[in-house]
Design a protein around this motif. Structure first.
Motif, mmCIF file in Angstrom:
data_model
loop_
_atom_site.group_PDB
_atom_site.id
_atom_site.type_symbol
_atom_site.label_atom_id
_atom_site.label_comp_id
_atom_site.label_asym_id
_atom_site.label_seq_id
_atom_site.Cartn_x
_atom_site.Cartn_y
_atom_site.Cartn_z
ATOM 1 N N PRO A 170 0.815 -1.220 0.000
ATOM 2 C CA PRO A 170 0.000 0.000 0.000
ATOM 3 C C PRO A 170 0.848 1.270 0.000
ATOM 4 N N LEU A 171 0.377 2.257 -0.731
ATOM 5 C CA LEU A 171 0.938 3.611 -0.714
ATOM 6 C C LEU A 171 -0.246 4.557 -0.557
ATOM 7 N N PRO A 172 -0.507 5.017 0.650
ATOM 8 C CA PRO A 172 -1.742 5.767 0.905
ATOM 9 C C PRO A 172 -1.771 7.162 0.307
ATOM 10 N N ASP A 173 -0.597 7.731 -0.007
ATOM 11 C CA ASP A 173 -0.552 9.118 -0.468
ATOM 12 C C ASP A 173 -0.826 9.228 -1.966
ATOM 13 N N LYS A 174 -1.226 10.428 -2.369
ATOM 14 C CA LYS A 174 -1.297 10.802 -3.775
ATOM 15 C C LYS A 174 -0.186 11.806 -4.044
ATOM 16 N N TYR A 175 0.287 11.826 -5.278
ATOM 17 C CA TYR A 175 1.477 12.615 -5.590
ATOM 18 C C TYR A 175 1.207 13.570 -6.755
ATOM 19 N N ASP A 176 1.938 14.694 -6.728
ATOM 20 C CA ASP A 176 1.886 15.637 -7.849
ATOM 21 C C ASP A 176 2.717 15.117 -9.020
ATOM 22 N N ILE A 177 3.758 14.367 -8.688
ATOM 23 C CA ILE A 177 4.692 13.875 -9.710
ATOM 24 C C ILE A 177 5.098 12.446 -9.355
ATOM 25 N N VAL A 178 5.074 11.578 -10.341
ATOM 26 C CA VAL A 178 5.658 10.245 -10.208
ATOM 27 C C VAL A 178 6.722 10.107 -11.294
ATOM 28 N N SER A 179 7.909 9.677 -10.896
ATOM 29 C CA SER A 179 8.987 9.477 -11.868
ATOM 30 C C SER A 179 9.389 8.009 -11.887
ATOM 31 N N MET A 180 9.807 7.555 -13.058
ATOM 32 C CA MET A 180 10.285 6.183 -13.248
ATOM 33 C C MET A 180 11.494 6.246 -14.191
ATOM 34 N N TRP A 181 12.639 6.612 -13.621
ATOM 35 C CA TRP A 181 13.840 6.759 -14.433
ATOM 36 C C TRP A 181 14.515 5.399 -14.600
ATOM 37 N N GLU A 199 -2.567 5.719 -10.952
ATOM 38 C CA GLU A 199 -3.432 5.688 -9.778
ATOM 39 C C GLU A 199 -2.860 6.519 -8.628
ATOM 40 N N LEU A 200 -1.535 6.593 -8.568
ATOM 41 C CA LEU A 200 -0.883 7.313 -7.477
ATOM 42 C C LEU A 200 -0.815 8.818 -7.720
ATOM 43 N N LEU A 201 -1.188 9.250 -8.921
ATOM 44 C CA LEU A 201 -1.124 10.674 -9.264
ATOM 45 C C LEU A 201 -2.421 11.404 -8.911
ATOM 46 N N ARG A 202 -2.267 12.644 -8.484
ATOM 47 C CA ARG A 202 -3.427 13.519 -8.334
ATOM 48 C C ARG A 202 -3.917 13.942 -9.719
ATOM 49 N N PRO A 203 -5.147 14.455 -9.835
ATOM 50 C CA PRO A 203 -5.608 14.965 -11.135
ATOM 51 C C PRO A 203 -4.624 15.989 -11.699
ATOM 52 N N GLU A 204 -4.320 15.871 -12.958
ATOM 53 C CA GLU A 204 -3.345 16.722 -13.649
ATOM 54 C C GLU A 204 -1.920 16.503 -13.160
ATOM 55 N N GLY A 205 -1.690 15.444 -12.389
ATOM 56 C CA GLY A 205 -0.335 15.123 -11.957
ATOM 57 C C GLY A 205 0.546 14.706 -13.123
ATOM 58 N N LEU A 206 1.851 14.747 -12.906
ATOM 59 C CA LEU A 206 2.821 14.491 -13.969
ATOM 60 C C LEU A 206 3.505 13.140 -13.786
ATOM 61 N N LEU A 207 3.657 12.423 -14.883
ATOM 62 C CA LEU A 207 4.442 11.188 -14.910
ATOM 63 C C LEU A 207 5.645 11.418 -15.803
ATOM 64 N N LEU A 208 6.844 11.185 -15.258
ATOM 65 C CA LEU A 208 8.069 11.322 -16.029
ATOM 66 C C LEU A 208 8.790 9.980 -16.048
ATOM 67 N N VAL A 209 9.161 9.530 -17.241
ATOM 68 C CA VAL A 209 9.828 8.229 -17.391
ATOM 69 C C VAL A 209 11.017 8.388 -18.326
ATOM 70 N N SER A 210 11.994 7.503 -18.145
ATOM 71 C CA SER A 210 13.088 7.412 -19.113
ATOM 72 C C SER A 210 13.409 5.943 -19.339
ATOM 73 N N VAL A 211 13.827 5.629 -20.542
ATOM 74 C CA VAL A 211 14.203 4.266 -20.942
ATOM 75 C C VAL A 211 15.327 4.367 -21.971
ATOM 76 N N PRO A 212 16.106 3.296 -22.153
ATOM 77 C CA PRO A 212 17.044 3.284 -23.281
ATOM 78 C C PRO A 212 16.282 3.447 -24.599
ATOM 79 N N ASN A 213 16.852 4.220 -25.488
ATOM 80 C CA ASN A 213 16.215 4.522 -26.766
ATOM 81 C C ASN A 213 16.602 3.469 -27.800
#
Length: 325
Positions: A170-181, A199-213
């Motif tokens: 469980p992660l009870p909090d909501k976040y403005d930003i979730v990153s997955m580098w 699901e963990l983001l607030r409305p209009e929250g940001l998801l930032l990810v990076s992967v090998p290209n």
């Protein structure tokens, strides 16, 4: 997450394909049963066999996504990352590089294009080097990872990290930003993790990810002999495929950038050409060279070259931002 060399000799820990179309091939005096078609983990479409490297088969979907099959189970990954981390994160050269001032500069610059603060969760945080950089940049940041040795390293430095599985704990909090580098490439079910991140983001929250290209300059030059094409990386994204993946999960695309180019690593991988998997000692040696370059004036020339590569989206890493709604 660090790249790991995963063994495939434990069949009870591997997920096998129900949708495979097998074919028998001659391999010396033995017959080898190999799949020629597989269901895509991103779009569920039919994927065809693309190539083999060492002991692993790679499949390519019509959507452009490339992936390894068979997929390891979550428990297998946790066990491997725990085992790998005990050796990797005890190396002083690795830790020096991980917490060097330049380590997370690109990610922080990219993040600041969209936000200057807020509550941030870094999924797959490893030792927490990005979490520390985000805290220094004014974000209310914390991190989670399944690798207990990596988390232990960061917690020794006082960083707000937790060892847990975001899919099951469980992660009870909501976040403005979730990153997955540098995380999605390691996950057997990337869509499920992205949906959980949303699901963990607030409305209009940001998801930032990076992967090998997988459409980057290194792929153009040496293809499958790239060290990042290996059993530690289950998933292979181009910028187009990554955008499609995020939008399929209900996210709204905002922007993307590419960066990264290491001619020393390219030369070494070309000479190796898959003859052997790299050991921890190899990775540590290359990390030392990379750190010396980052701390020298040469880094300015590399930055200029990476800027040119980014115009054509040819950097070896693609980072992308999407919003929740």
């Amino acid at each position: 997450m660090p790249s790991v060399s995963q063994e495939r000799s434990t069949p009870n820990l591997l997920q096998r394909a129900d949708s495979a179309c097998p074919v028998q091939e001659e391999a010396g005096d033995a017959r080898v049963l190999r799949a020629t078609s597989m269901q895509c983990p991103v779009c569920s479409g039919a994927s065809s066999f693309a190539f083999r490297k060492l002991a692993d088969d790679y499949f390519r979907c019509h959507c452009g996504f490339v992936f390894i099959w068979p997929r390891p189970s979550e428990q297998y990954l946790q066990d491997r990352y725990r085992q790998h981390g005990e050796e990797y994160w005890s190396n002083e050269r690795v830790l020096k590089f991980t917490f060097s001032p330049s380590k997370s500069q690109r990610e922080i610059r990219f993040l600041r294009r969209f936000s200057v603060g807020g509550k941030l969760l870094d999924i797959g945080c490893s030792t927490g080097s990005f979490v520390r950089a985000a805290l220094d940049a004014g974000f209310d940041a914390e991190g989670v990872d399944i690798s207990s040795p990596a988390i232990a390293c960061g917690k020794k430095l006082g960083l707000p990290l937790r060892c847990l599985d975001v899919l099951n704990d469980p992660l009870p909090d909501k976040y403005d930003i979730v990153s997955m580098w540098a995380t999605l490439e390691h996950l057997p079910d990337p869509m499920r993790h992205l949906k959980r991140a949303r699901e963990l983001l607030r409305p209009e929250g940001l998801l930032l990810v990076s992967v090998p290209n997988f459409a980057g300059v290194t792929q153009k030059l040496i293809g499958k002999w790239d060290r990042y094409v290996g059993a530690g990386h289950l998933n292979y994204f181009t910028p187009k495929v990554l955008r499609f993946t995020l939008e399929t999960c209900g996210m709204r695309y905002r922007a993307a950038t590419t960066y990264g180019f290491n001619p020393i690593v390219i030369a070494k991988d070309f000479c190796n050409r898959g003859r052997r998997e790299l050991a921890i000692s190899d990775l540590c040696g290359d990390i030392s060279i990379t750190l010396r370059v980052k701390e020298s004036p040469v880094i300015h020339l590399q930055g200029i070259f990476e800027g040119w590569l980014n115009i054509a989206s040819l950097g070896d890493v693609v980072a992308m931002c999407a919003s929740n709604g």
